[in-house]
Motif scaffolding. Structure first.
Motif, short mmCIF file in Angstrom:
data_model
loop_
_atom_site.label_atom_id
_atom_site.label_comp_id
_atom_site.label_asym_id
_atom_site.label_seq_id
_atom_site.Cartn_x
_atom_site.Cartn_y
_atom_site.Cartn_z
N GLY A 292 -1.85 6.96 7.87
CA GLY A 292 -0.81 8.00 8.40
C GLY A 292 -0.36 8.97 7.30
N LEU A 293 -0.41 8.88 6.24
CA LEU A 293 0.13 9.56 4.99
C LEU A 293 -0.90 10.53 4.49
CD1 LEU A 293 2.10 7.09 5.21
CD2 LEU A 293 2.44 7.21 2.75
N ARG A 294 -0.75 11.84 5.09
CA ARG A 294 -1.87 12.88 4.61
C ARG A 294 -1.22 14.02 3.61
NH1 ARG A 294 -2.84 10.91 9.57
NH2 ARG A 294 -5.31 10.57 9.83
N GLY A 295 0.01 13.76 3.19
CA GLY A 295 0.72 14.83 2.37
C GLY A 295 2.29 14.54 2.31
N ASP A 296 2.97 15.26 1.43
CA ASP A 296 4.40 15.15 1.42
C ASP A 296 4.63 13.93 1.10
OD1 ASP A 296 6.81 16.13 1.32
OD2 ASP A 296 7.25 15.83 3.54
N TYR A 297 4.25 13.36 0.14
CA TYR A 297 4.69 11.98 -0.52
C TYR A 297 4.51 11.96 -2.03
CZ TYR A 297 -0.33 10.80 -0.58
OH TYR A 297 -1.92 10.72 -0.77
N ARG A 298 5.46 11.03 -2.67
CA ARG A 298 5.61 10.94 -3.96
C ARG A 298 4.60 9.56 -4.37
NH1 ARG A 298 11.94 10.73 -4.03
NH2 ARG A 298 12.45 12.75 -2.95
N LEU A 299 3.62 9.71 -5.13
CA LEU A 299 2.81 8.76 -5.42
C LEU A 299 3.01 8.07 -6.96
CD1 LEU A 299 0.65 6.78 -4.40
CD2 LEU A 299 -1.20 8.53 -5.06
N SER A 300 3.58 7.00 -7.22
CA SER A 300 3.79 6.48 -8.44
C SER A 300 2.49 5.82 -8.70
CB SER A 300 4.92 5.71 -8.41
OG SER A 300 6.14 6.57 -8.27
N LEU A 301 2.19 5.68 -9.95
CA LEU A 301 0.86 5.20 -10.40
C LEU A 301 1.01 3.61 -11.03
CD1 LEU A 301 0.04 8.04 -10.34
CD2 LEU A 301 -1.58 7.43 -12.38
N PRO A 302 0.29 2.78 -10.99
CA PRO A 302 0.61 1.43 -11.42
C PRO A 302 1.30 1.25 -12.79
CG PRO A 302 -1.40 1.48 -10.36
CD PRO A 302 -1.19 2.86 -10.51
N ARG A 303 2.20 0.37 -13.08
CA ARG A 303 2.61 0.05 -14.28
C ARG A 303 2.22 -1.46 -14.70
NH1 ARG A 303 8.97 2.25 -14.86
NH2 ARG A 303 8.33 4.54 -14.21
N GLY A 304 1.47 -1.70 -15.55
CA GLY A 304 1.00 -3.01 -16.04
C GLY A 304 -0.25 -3.25 -15.07
N ALA A 305 -0.78 -4.29 -15.72
CA ALA A 305 -1.87 -4.71 -14.80
C ALA A 305 -1.73 -5.44 -13.65
CB ALA A 305 -2.65 -5.93 -15.82
N ASP A 306 -0.65 -5.80 -13.28
CA ASP A 306 -0.48 -6.20 -11.91
C ASP A 306 0.37 -5.25 -10.91
OD1 ASP A 306 -1.49 -8.76 -11.96
OD2 ASP A 306 0.28 -9.42 -13.18
N GLY A 307 0.47 -4.04 -11.48
CA GLY A 307 1.12 -3.05 -10.84
C GLY A 307 0.65 -2.43 -9.55
N VAL A 308 1.14 -1.67 -8.95
CA VAL A 308 0.57 -1.30 -7.46
C VAL A 308 0.75 0.31 -7.43
CG1 VAL A 308 0.74 -3.29 -6.22
CG2 VAL A 308 2.87 -1.72 -6.35
#
Length: 450
Positions: A292-308
């Motif tokens: 249900g998320l098709r835009g208008d969001y902030r996407l943070s990339l993973p930090r570290g090997a276990d990040g999400v």
């Protein structure tokens, strides 16, 4: 001592506390009012100042996120930490790049063509400067504590000001409206009192809705809501070992989830030889779209090997908030929290935050929150002017100290109020000690104050 004398002594005590409160925090409150007024209209200001960066030709479809990131990184080499996607097809996406040297950049990329429009350092813009000053004076945790202290003392200013303003001998009309025909200090006093009367409730609202973001009081509030089940959802407490917090990995996470444990990407999804294979940001975007998320969001990339990967939907109305975590190795959703999952206390805080920032009901909300900002500016200017005109040359000109019994009464009242706000309570005790033990007993200081 007669009742009238006791009442006058208490009045002088309140006046003295009001004087000290204004003298100590007036510069900080003035700064908070001005920077808050700027941030209320942050979109309008940035659209006017940075229009070439923020707007793009209207498009029919968006390119994959990986292409936008590659374009931003080619123009401005560095590590990409986040990408913000617009809801408006006429706007650019923002890619957050941390270069090897220098300050973090926000790079503006056309989602339809991957053309890079440019970049800036957020804290060097008017809005970014106002944002950072408003939160921490650009001094980190120490500045955050100073801002919290000023906000708490503003509550004391309002309380003592209301007592001093309350009409005892004059009518309500004189209490609510300036005496426009008066001259000199009489005019400024009536202006100060009437502006305070009309804006006091809004100033208190701004303080109370801003304090949850403060370091000391905000942490205590979050810690107090959790045992009651009024904070972040209980399902976030599934970690057997201490886990990183959402707020440490996601800069602009909702207030409710800042202290919630961050899910981890699972080790069993790594390669057989110990290497980790990330599914990639495009696969994550498809997973988010399927949910249900098709835009208008902030996407943070993973930090570290276990990040999400963490996508945050943060609309003007908090009822639409949503935070989704995606495993970087499997591409599976490992966390999905919306406003309906928050506890009652957290929902109230999130609602207050959006009202505080002037976002909940559009332009009317912005203008309503602008009123207390203007009020603080007028109150600061009129209060400073009255003090400057009445003070004896070479002296501070504080109101006369009351009898010790009256001073102790006011101190106990102030201490009781300070229990709810720890920094206020500690600073009140310090000011009380200085006033009682130093200023009152050292002739040089006493002469300067009076």
């Amino acid at each position: 001592m007669s009742a009238t004398a006791r009442q006058r002594g208490f009045y002088r005590s309140v006046w003295r506390w009001h004087f000290y409160a204004g003298l100590l925090v007036m510069p900080l409150l003035l700064m908070l009012a001005l920077t808050g007024a700027v941030y209320l209209f942050h979109d309008e200001i940035e659209d006017a100042v940075h229009a070439p960066l923020r707007f793009a030709p209207q498009r029919r479809a968006d390119l994959p996120l990986s292409q936008l990131i590659d374009a931003a990184r080619a123009a401005y080499p560095g590590t990409v930490t986040r990408i913000d996607l617009p809801s408006d097809p006429r706007r650019t996406a923002q890619v957050f790049v941390t270069p090897a040297q220098g300050e973090p950049l926000r790079v503006f990329v056309d989602p339809g063509s991957a053309r890079v429009h440019g970049a800036f350092v957020y804290t060097r813009t008017l809005v970014g400067f106002a944002d950072t000053m408003h939160g921490s004076l650009m001094l980190g945790r120490f500045g955050d504590a100073l801002v919290e202290l000023a906000a708490c003392w503003a509550l004391l200013l309002v309380a003592t000001g209301a007592y001093l303003w309350w009409p005892r001998e004059r009518g309500w009309r004189d209490a609510l409206w300036p005496r426009w025909r008066a001259r000199g200090r009489a005019f400024w006093r009536s202006l100060h009192a009437s502006v305070g009367a009309w804006t006091a409730a809004l100033i208190v609202f701004l303080v109370l809705t801003g304090l949850p973001w403060a370091g000391v009081w905000g942490e205590l509030l979050r810690a107090g809501l959790q045992p009651l089940g009024w904070g972040y959802p209980a399902e976030h407490r599934h970690h057997a070992a201490p886990a990183p917090r959402v707020g440490a990995a996601v800069v602009d996470a909702p207030w409710t989830l800042r202290d919630a444990p961050l899910p981890a990407s699972h080790a069993q999804h790594r390669g057989h030889h110990g290497g980790a294979r990330d599914v990639g940001i495009d696969a994550v975007a498809r997973t988010l779209a399927a949910n249900g998320l098709r835009g208008d969001y902030r996407l943070s990339l993973p930090r570290g090997a276990d990040g999400v990967y963490t996508a945050v939907v943060y609309p003007d109305r908090p009822q639409g908030q949503r935070t989704v975590h995606v495993d970087r190795y499997s591409g599976a959703v490992v966390g999905d929290t919306g406003f309906a999952d928050y506890g009652l206390g957290a929902q109230a805080v999130e609602l207050g935050v959006q009202l505080h920032m002037g976002r909940y009901f559009g332009r009317a909300n912005q203008l309503l929150m602008l009123l207390p900002c203007i009020g603080i500016v007028v109150l600061s200017a009129s209060g400073a002017w009255m003090w400057w005109r009445r003070r004896p040359r070479g002296r501070l000109g504080a109101p006369p100290a009351p009898a010790p019994a009256r001073l102790r009464t006011v101190a106990w009242i102030a201490l009781a109020c300070g229990i709810a706000f720890p920094l206020l309570g500690a600073s009140l005790l310090l000011v009380y000690a200085l006033d009682r033990l130093l200023i009152a007993r050292v002739p040089r200081w006493a002469a300067f104050v009076h």
